[in-house]
Scaffold this motif. Structure first.
Motif, PDB file in Angstrom:
ATOM      1  N   ILE A  58     -30.444  59.899  -4.311  1.00  0.00           N
ATOM      2  CA  ILE A  58     -30.782  60.597  -5.473  1.00  0.00           C
ATOM      3  C   ILE A  58     -32.269  61.472  -5.124  1.00  0.00           C
ATOM      4  O   ILE A  58     -32.527  62.190  -5.755  1.00  0.00           O
ATOM      5  CB  ILE A  58     -31.197  59.609  -6.698  1.00  0.00           C
ATOM      6  N   ALA A  59     -32.614  61.215  -3.718  1.00  0.00           N
ATOM      7  CA  ALA A  59     -33.662  62.046  -3.313  1.00  0.00           C
ATOM      8  C   ALA A  59     -33.450  62.298  -1.538  1.00  0.00           C
ATOM      9  O   ALA A  59     -33.048  61.072  -1.172  1.00  0.00           O
ATOM     10  CB  ALA A  59     -35.028  61.476  -3.564  1.00  0.00           C
ATOM     11  N   ASP A  60     -33.760  63.437  -1.216  1.00  0.00           N
ATOM     12  CA  ASP A  60     -33.728  63.489   0.428  1.00  0.00           C
ATOM     13  C   ASP A  60     -34.859  62.570   0.883  1.00  0.00           C
ATOM     14  O   ASP A  60     -35.898  62.400   0.439  1.00  0.00           O
ATOM     15  CB  ASP A  60     -34.149  65.072   0.628  1.00  0.00           C
TER      16      ASP A  60
ATOM     17  N   ILE B 297     -35.705  60.882   5.205  1.00  0.00           N
ATOM     18  CA  ILE B 297     -35.340  60.648   6.516  1.00  0.00           C
ATOM     19  C   ILE B 297     -35.283  59.236   6.762  1.00  0.00           C
ATOM     20  O   ILE B 297     -35.860  58.411   6.679  1.00  0.00           O
ATOM     21  CB  ILE B 297     -36.654  61.203   7.547  1.00  0.00           C
ATOM     22  N   ASP B 298     -33.862  58.623   7.391  1.00  0.00           N
ATOM     23  CA  ASP B 298     -33.733  57.297   7.663  1.00  0.00           C
ATOM     24  C   ASP B 298     -34.449  56.924   8.710  1.00  0.00           C
ATOM     25  O   ASP B 298     -34.495  57.439   9.793  1.00  0.00           O
ATOM     26  CB  ASP B 298     -32.325  57.359   7.805  1.00  0.00           C
ATOM     27  N   LYS B 299     -35.472  55.812   8.447  1.00  0.00           N
ATOM     28  CA  LYS B 299     -36.300  55.300   9.465  1.00  0.00           C
ATOM     29  C   LYS B 299     -35.478  54.458  10.687  1.00  0.00           C
ATOM     30  O   LYS B 299     -36.102  54.668  11.855  1.00  0.00           O
ATOM     31  CB  LYS B 299     -37.224  54.433   8.939  1.00  0.00           C
ATOM     32  N   GLU B 300     -34.145  54.090  10.331  1.00  0.00           N
ATOM     33  CA  GLU B 300     -33.785  53.636  11.428  1.00  0.00           C
ATOM     34  C   GLU B 300     -32.874  54.476  12.458  1.00  0.00           C
ATOM     35  O   GLU B 300     -32.779  54.186  13.519  1.00  0.00           O
ATOM     36  CB  GLU B 300     -32.521  52.350  10.620  1.00  0.00           C
ATOM     37  N   THR B 301     -32.385  55.515  11.722  1.00  0.00           N
ATOM     38  CA  THR B 301     -31.642  56.661  12.583  1.00  0.00           C
ATOM     39  C   THR B 301     -32.409  57.927  12.835  1.00  0.00           C
ATOM     40  O   THR B 301     -31.920  58.530  13.860  1.00  0.00           O
ATOM     41  CB  THR B 301     -30.394  56.904  12.014  1.00  0.00           C
ATOM     42  N   GLY B 302     -33.323  58.143  12.255  1.00  0.00           N
ATOM     43  CA  GLY B 302     -34.182  59.474  11.960  1.00  0.00           C
ATOM     44  C   GLY B 302     -33.306  60.632  11.674  1.00  0.00           C
ATOM     45  O   GLY B 302     -33.698  61.934  11.824  1.00  0.00           O
ATOM     46  N   GLU B 303     -32.212  60.474  10.876  1.00  0.00           N
ATOM     47  CA  GLU B 303     -31.361  61.427  10.485  1.00  0.00           C
ATOM     48  C   GLU B 303     -32.033  61.777   8.962  1.00  0.00           C
ATOM     49  O   GLU B 303     -32.242  60.843   8.326  1.00  0.00           O
ATOM     50  CB  GLU B 303     -29.884  61.098  10.353  1.00  0.00           C
ATOM     51  N   LEU B 304     -31.801  62.953   8.465  1.00  0.00           N
ATOM     52  CA  LEU B 304     -31.965  63.383   7.301  1.00  0.00           C
ATOM     53  C   LEU B 304     -30.887  62.921   6.407  1.00  0.00           C
ATOM     54  O   LEU B 304     -29.550  63.128   6.663  1.00  0.00           O
ATOM     55  CB  LEU B 304     -31.927  65.122   7.119  1.00  0.00           C
ATOM     56  N   VAL B 305     -31.157  62.322   5.363  1.00  0.00           N
ATOM     57  CA  VAL B 305     -30.168  62.042   4.256  1.00  0.00           C
ATOM     58  C   VAL B 305     -30.573  62.839   2.956  1.00  0.00           C
ATOM     59  O   VAL B 305     -31.432  62.857   2.587  1.00  0.00           O
ATOM     60  CB  VAL B 305     -30.201  60.418   3.946  1.00  0.00           C
TER      61      VAL B 305
ATOM     62  N   PHE C  48     -24.903  56.540   0.921  1.00  0.00           N
ATOM     63  CA  PHE C  48     -25.709  55.722   2.154  1.00  0.00           C
ATOM     64  C   PHE C  48     -25.431  54.426   2.015  1.00  0.00           C
ATOM     65  O   PHE C  48     -25.358  53.555   1.056  1.00  0.00           O
ATOM     66  CB  PHE C  48     -27.371  56.037   1.852  1.00  0.00           C
ATOM     67  N   ALA C  49     -25.067  53.865   3.267  1.00  0.00           N
ATOM     68  CA  ALA C  49     -24.783  52.466   3.626  1.00  0.00           C
ATOM     69  C   ALA C  49     -25.758  51.671   3.833  1.00  0.00           C
ATOM     70  O   ALA C  49     -26.838  51.920   4.664  1.00  0.00           O
ATOM     71  CB  ALA C  49     -23.806  52.415   4.707  1.00  0.00           C
ATOM     72  N   ALA C  50     -26.205  50.489   2.985  1.00  0.00           N
ATOM     73  CA  ALA C  50     -27.354  49.581   3.301  1.00  0.00           C
ATOM     74  C   ALA C  50     -26.903  48.386   3.107  1.00  0.00           C
ATOM     75  O   ALA C  50     -26.093  47.973   2.014  1.00  0.00           O
ATOM     76  CB  ALA C  50     -28.561  50.262   2.358  1.00  0.00           C
ATOM     77  N   ASP C  51     -27.547  47.421   3.734  1.00  0.00           N
ATOM     78  CA  ASP C  51     -27.667  45.983   3.184  1.00  0.00           C
ATOM     79  C   ASP C  51     -28.411  45.776   1.872  1.00  0.00           C
ATOM     80  O   ASP C  51     -29.194  46.675   1.482  1.00  0.00           O
ATOM     81  CB  ASP C  51     -27.914  45.008   4.358  1.00  0.00           C
TER      82      ASP C  51
ATOM     83  N   GLU D  69     -31.189  43.994   1.296  1.00  0.00           N
ATOM     84  CA  GLU D  69     -32.700  44.189   1.640  1.00  0.00           C
ATOM     85  C   GLU D  69     -33.085  45.619   1.794  1.00  0.00           C
ATOM     86  O   GLU D  69     -34.089  46.150   1.142  1.00  0.00           O
ATOM     87  CB  GLU D  69     -33.031  43.359   2.943  1.00  0.00           C
ATOM     88  N   ARG D  70     -32.364  46.494   2.750  1.00  0.00           N
ATOM     89  CA  ARG D  70     -32.638  47.874   2.759  1.00  0.00           C
ATOM     90  C   ARG D  70     -32.420  48.563   1.470  1.00  0.00           C
ATOM     91  O   ARG D  70     -33.231  49.473   1.255  1.00  0.00           O
ATOM     92  CB  ARG D  70     -31.764  48.339   3.892  1.00  0.00           C
ATOM     93  N   ALA D  71     -31.329  48.298   0.773  1.00  0.00           N
ATOM     94  CA  ALA D  71     -31.068  49.099  -0.535  1.00  0.00           C
ATOM     95  C   ALA D  71     -32.364  48.640  -1.653  1.00  0.00           C
ATOM     96  O   ALA D  71     -32.707  49.632  -2.245  1.00  0.00           O
ATOM     97  CB  ALA D  71     -29.734  48.353  -1.071  1.00  0.00           C
ATOM     98  N   GLU D  72     -32.774  47.556  -1.571  1.00  0.00           N
ATOM     99  CA  GLU D  72     -34.038  47.338  -2.437  1.00  0.00           C
ATOM    100  C   GLU D  72     -35.126  48.097  -2.114  1.00  0.00           C
ATOM    101  O   GLU D  72     -35.888  48.725  -2.893  1.00  0.00           O
ATOM    102  CB  GLU D  72     -34.149  45.848  -2.202  1.00  0.00           C
ATOM    103  N   GLN D  73     -35.614  48.148  -0.745  1.00  0.00           N
ATOM    104  CA  GLN D  73     -36.624  49.197  -0.296  1.00  0.00           C
ATOM    105  C   GLN D  73     -36.444  50.609  -0.758  1.00  0.00           C
ATOM    106  O   GLN D  73     -37.402  51.101  -1.217  1.00  0.00           O
ATOM    107  CB  GLN D  73     -36.742  48.996   1.302  1.00  0.00           C
ATOM    108  N   LEU D  74     -35.141  50.930  -0.588  1.00  0.00           N
ATOM    109  CA  LEU D  74     -34.984  52.251  -0.891  1.00  0.00           C
ATOM    110  C   LEU D  74     -35.185  52.666  -2.378  1.00  0.00           C
ATOM    111  O   LEU D  74     -35.496  53.751  -2.690  1.00  0.00           O
ATOM    112  CB  LEU D  74     -33.864  52.865  -0.374  1.00  0.00           C
ATOM    113  N   LYS D  75     -34.462  51.746  -3.212  1.00  0.00           N
ATOM    114  CA  LYS D  75     -34.554  51.740  -4.853  1.00  0.00           C
ATOM    115  C   LYS D  75     -36.037  51.754  -5.187  1.00  0.00           C
ATOM    116  O   LYS D  75     -36.085  52.532  -6.126  1.00  0.00           O
ATOM    117  CB  LYS D  75     -33.646  50.453  -5.246  1.00  0.00           C
ATOM    118  N   GLU D  76     -36.812  50.915  -4.515  1.00  0.00           N
ATOM    119  CA  GLU D  76     -38.378  50.930  -4.924  1.00  0.00           C
ATOM    120  C   GLU D  76     -38.816  52.274  -4.710  1.00  0.00           C
ATOM    121  O   GLU D  76     -39.671  52.568  -5.482  1.00  0.00           O
ATOM    122  CB  GLU D  76     -39.067  49.709  -4.266  1.00  0.00           C
ATOM    123  N   LYS D  77     -38.621  53.051  -3.730  1.00  0.00           N
ATOM    124  CA  LYS D  77     -38.914  54.201  -3.238  1.00  0.00           C
ATOM    125  C   LYS D  77     -38.312  55.374  -4.085  1.00  0.00           C
ATOM    126  O   LYS D  77     -38.541  56.405  -3.862  1.00  0.00           O
ATOM    127  CB  LYS D  77     -39.038  54.241  -1.683  1.00  0.00           C
ATOM    128  N   GLN D  78     -37.441  55.102  -4.967  1.00  0.00           N
ATOM    129  CA  GLN D  78     -36.513  55.856  -5.572  1.00  0.00           C
ATOM    130  C   GLN D  78     -35.925  56.962  -4.957  1.00  0.00           C
ATOM    131  O   GLN D  78     -35.800  58.161  -5.375  1.00  0.00           O
ATOM    132  CB  GLN D  78     -37.685  56.664  -6.936  1.00  0.00           C
TER     133      GLN D  78
END
Length: 77
Positions: A7-9, A11-19, A25-28, A30-39
């Motif tokens: 829902i927002a652009d 940079i993936d910290k694990e790959t360095g790629e722009l999303v 976006f595929a995530a486990d 734990e990672r999904a929760e982190q990204l949801k918290e940051k909206q």
């Protein structure tokens, strides 16, 4: 791993790629929760149904037939 709607652009910290927003976006969990918290990601993406391998019939595209007002606009009667 599950796939989520972006829902927002970011940079993936694990790959360095722009999303980009609108991507998936595929995530486990734990990672999904982190990204949801940051909206950055939203709901889990809808799963697409796979076509059976034997189904090779060509797709038929819908085309709108011109209306009478379209014909008149083009100079046709």
């Amino acid at each position: 791993m599950k796939k989520y709607n972006v829902i927002a652009d970011f940079i993936d910290k694990e790959t360095g790629e722009l999303v980009k927003s609108g991507d998936t976006f595929a995530a486990d969990d734990e990672r999904a929760e982190q990204l949801k918290e940051k909206q950055l990601i939203g709901k889990e993406a809808e799963k697409q149904t796979a076509k059976p391998k034997g189904s090779s019939a060509p797709k038929q595209e819908e085309q709108a037939s011109p209306t009478s007002s379209d014909k008149q606009a083009d100079g046709e009667a």
